[in-house]
Design an enzyme around this catalytic site. Structure first.
Site, PDB file in Angstrom:
ATOM      1  CG  HIS A 213      -3.401  -4.143 -15.789  1.00 52.22           C
ATOM      2  ND1 HIS A 213      -2.680  -2.988 -15.794  1.00 52.22           N
ATOM      3  CD2 HIS A 213      -2.547  -5.140 -15.444  1.00 52.22           C
ATOM      4  CE1 HIS A 213      -1.437  -3.253 -15.422  1.00 52.22           C
ATOM      5  NE2 HIS A 213      -1.327  -4.544 -15.206  1.00 52.22           N
ATOM      6  CB  CYS A 526       6.128 -12.250 -16.340  1.00 56.59           C
ATOM      7  SG  CYS A 526       6.451 -10.755 -15.410  1.00 56.59           S
TER       8      CYS A 526
HETATM    9  C1  PEP Z   1       4.660  -5.922 -16.715  1.00 56.47           C
HETATM   10  O1  PEP Z   1       4.689  -4.742 -16.378  1.00 56.47           O
HETATM   11  O2  PEP Z   1       5.188  -6.357 -17.753  1.00 56.47           O
HETATM   12  C2  PEP Z   1       3.950  -6.919 -15.889  1.00 56.47           C
HETATM   13  C3  PEP Z   1       4.014  -8.194 -16.156  1.00 56.47           C
HETATM   14  O3  PEP Z   1       3.182  -6.465 -14.860  1.00 56.47           O
HETATM   15  P1  PEP Z   1       1.763  -5.773 -15.076  1.00 56.47           P
HETATM   16  O4  PEP Z   1       1.352  -5.963 -16.493  1.00 56.47           O
HETATM   17  O5  PEP Z   1       0.813  -6.411 -14.128  1.00 56.47           O
HETATM   18  O6  PEP Z   1       2.054  -4.343 -14.746  1.00 56.47           O
END
Ligand code: PEP
Ligand code: MG
Length: 588
Positions: A213, A526
């Site tokens: 993140h 996403c």
């Molecule tokens: C993912 O896991 O691809 C996602 C978009 O969510 P995050 O990156 O916030 O876990």
């Protein structure tokens, strides 16, 4: 002497500037430049904080009961001595006067410098004084909290500085106004939010994976960054000149003028390229064979919606609401606070859809920095929807806020990490209950579409069942890769095995897209894969028509969309799927 450090390329572009070493936790203090006429006032603020702590400790010393342990008196002596240490005092003054750092930043910078000197000491007793120094600085910072400093300048200053050309500054010698690049062992997602308000033109961390993140927030800030650079925070010294090449994943320390000139040139070329891409902002994303492609934005805070619009996004495909919940010492935002945040994003998007994901904390997104997750495998523990369902009242607070925001524009609710049909049923029951609670109160709310993240292999494998319950799906490929390949996405030690093109991952992605198309329901991606230009053709070939990514990546992906004939890609995509080595096929 020039040397380079290799890490993982996570956010594009080149940053050139002086290194600022960040101690862990130091991002909790504000980092901004003051005006020259504020220097004396900032020094006075530090002095005021320091004197208050000295008085406090002297009072403690005077009131010490006769039977108090002798170690306590000795400790107070040490703390008083450290407070008056010339190196601390003169160092802090230097950062404020010569570099125009605000008082808190000057203090934490000097703390880091002295701490490193302690680390190098032979004498164990002296080495251990580092912790005392940190405590003393922490006390000063606490004392200073009540005394406000000048306002931080707008964050655009970092970019202005970067564009002003560090190369010239480097060749001409010292200047207070040179770009600064942060070098840290680690930055938590909550640190990154602070970082968004700060002055840095780029950053490097020792740890982290490509879709950690920290990396994702770096991409949202659109600044060059490298993570997983192992020993960078030990090898780089405060004030070293460094170049961050966010495309190659390298950090060059103490570059020669020739290297610097070369990177300065590339930096200017990249800026021109970026400028050229902005012309596509209002061009519809349509392939050569007239297929309309939806390019959506991922955002972390309501304030990011403006950047999404500027980049030409046709909606928000993922609002990571957990960032509203982080770094608050465990106090969660109440319904009204959340409602205002969601409404801000919805109104900013001017009638375009906003997909808000319910809180997804846990694993590499702890609620608070100090929070210790006691589960053995946090990524497999009580995170995301599991966390929400473990506290239904808290969950419904969020749902009510989202439903109320939907009265102001099109809103879609998205649920992270679902794996079981029983979880789906519980989740939908909570949505119904949240509506009933709003009805009972006579509160106004709007219609919403409901969607599930497909980010656990189990969900991808039973996608048909998922589609019975939901209006749309969003493939969270960051986690889908992590869970399919059993690779911790935040761990740089296994980053080489984190492979978006693994045939197993591609198979799951392809099946979910195909099933969505069969049932006439929207499927988007996403995860970071959606913003990777190298993946655009393959995803289009697999039938994907909706992509959600960091705003900074939208125009580059759009450029790729405009160049391709999606019909012709379908057969090729099938061959990639069947191949033992998809990466090699994409490289051709
Ligand atoms: C993912 O896991 O691809 C996602 C978009 O969510 P995050 O990156 O916030 O876990
Ligand atoms: Mg995820």
């Amino acid at each position: 002497m020039t040397f380079s450090i290799h890490g993982l390329a996570i956010a594009r572009g080149i940053a050139i500037g002086r290194a600022v070493l960040a101690a862990s936790g130091s991002m909790e203090v504000a980092h901004y430049f003051i005006e020259p006429e504020q220097v004396q006032a900032e020094i006075a603020r530090v002095r005021g904080g320091r004197n208050a702590v000295i008085e406090e400790l002297q009072r403690l010393q005077a009131d010490m009961p006769p039977d108090a342990p002798p170690e306590l008196a000795a400790l107070l002596d040490v703390h008083l001595m450290l407070l008056q240490d010339e190196m601390l005092v003169s160092g802090v003054k230097h950062w404020i006067t010569d570099r125009l750092y605000n008082a808190e930043w000057a203090l934490t910078t000097q703390l880091e410098i002295i701490s490193r000197q302690f680390d190098e000491m032979e004498d164990e007793y002296l080495r251990e004084r580092k912790a005392d120094l940190a405590q003393v600085v922490e006390r000063i910072l606490r004392r200073m909290k009540g005394v406000a400093g000048p306002m931080a300048p707008p964050p655009s200053r970092a970019r202005r500085q970067a564009e002003a050309g560090a190369e010239a500054e480097y060749l001409q010698g010292d200047a207070a106004d040179v770009p600064l690049v942060l070098v840290a062992h680690d930055l938590s997602p909550a640190d990154m939010l602070q970082f968004k308000q700060s002055v840095f033109a780029g950053f490097v961390t020792d740890v982290g994976g490509k879709t950690s993140h920290t990396a994702i927030v770096a991409r949202s800030m659109d600044i060059p960054a490298v993570v997983g650079a192992r020993l960078a925070s030990q090898l780089v010294r405060q004030d070293d000149w460094i170049i961050i090449d966010g495309d190659a994943g390298t950090v060059i320390v103490d570059p020669t003028p020739i290297i610097l000139a070369e990177y300065g040139f590339r930096q200017r070329q990249l800026a021109l390229e970026r400028e050229r891409l902005t012309r596509l902002r209002h061009t519809p994303a349509v392939t050569l064979d007239a297929q309309a492609i939806e390019l959506l934005a991922n955002i972390e805070q309501p304030g990011d919606a403006a950047a999404a619009l500027r980049a030409g996004a046709v909606g928000v495909g993922l609002f990571r609401s957990e960032f509203l919940f982080m770094g608050r010492g465990g106090r969660l935002p109440d319904e009204d606070e959340q409602y205002l945040a969601y409404r801000e994003a919805v109104q900013c998007m001017e009638g375009l859809p906003v997909t808000i994901r319910t809180v997804d904390v846990g694993a590499d997104k702890p609620l608070d920095k100090g929070y210790k997750d006691r589960s053995l495998n946090p990524a497999l523990g009580l995170r995301a929807i599991r966390w929400s369902l473990s506290d239904p009242a808290m969950f419904r607070t969020q749902l009510r806020a989202m439903l109320r925001a939907a009265a102001h524009g099109p809103v879609r609710l998205l649920f992270p990490m679902l794996a079981h049909v029983s979880e789906i049923r519980q989740t939908l029951a909570q949505v119904d209950l949240a509506r009933a609670e709003l009805d009972a109160r006579g509160a106004v709310y709007g219609p919403v579409q409901l969607g599930a993240m497909i980010e656990v292999p189990a969900a991808a494998l039973i996608v048909q069942q998922f589609l019975r319950y939901f209006d749309f799906l969003s493939l969270g490929t960051n986690d889908l890769i992590q869970y399919t390949l059993a690779i911790d996405r935040a761990d740089e030690a296994v980053a080489h095995l984190y492979e978006p093109l693994h045939p197993a991952v591609l198979r799951l992605v392809a099946d979910v897209i195909a099933e969505g198309a069969r049932q006439g329901k929207s499927v988007s991606v996403c995860g970071e894969m959606a913003g990777d230009v190298g993946m655009t053709r393959l995803l289009l070939g697999l039938g994907l028509r909706s992509f959600s990514m960091q705003p900074a990546q939208i125009l580059a992906v759009k450029q790729e969309v405009l160049r391709v004939d999606a019909r012709k890609l379908a057969d090729w995509a099938l061959q990639v799927l069947a191949s033992d080595d998809p990466a090699a096929m994409l490289a051709q």
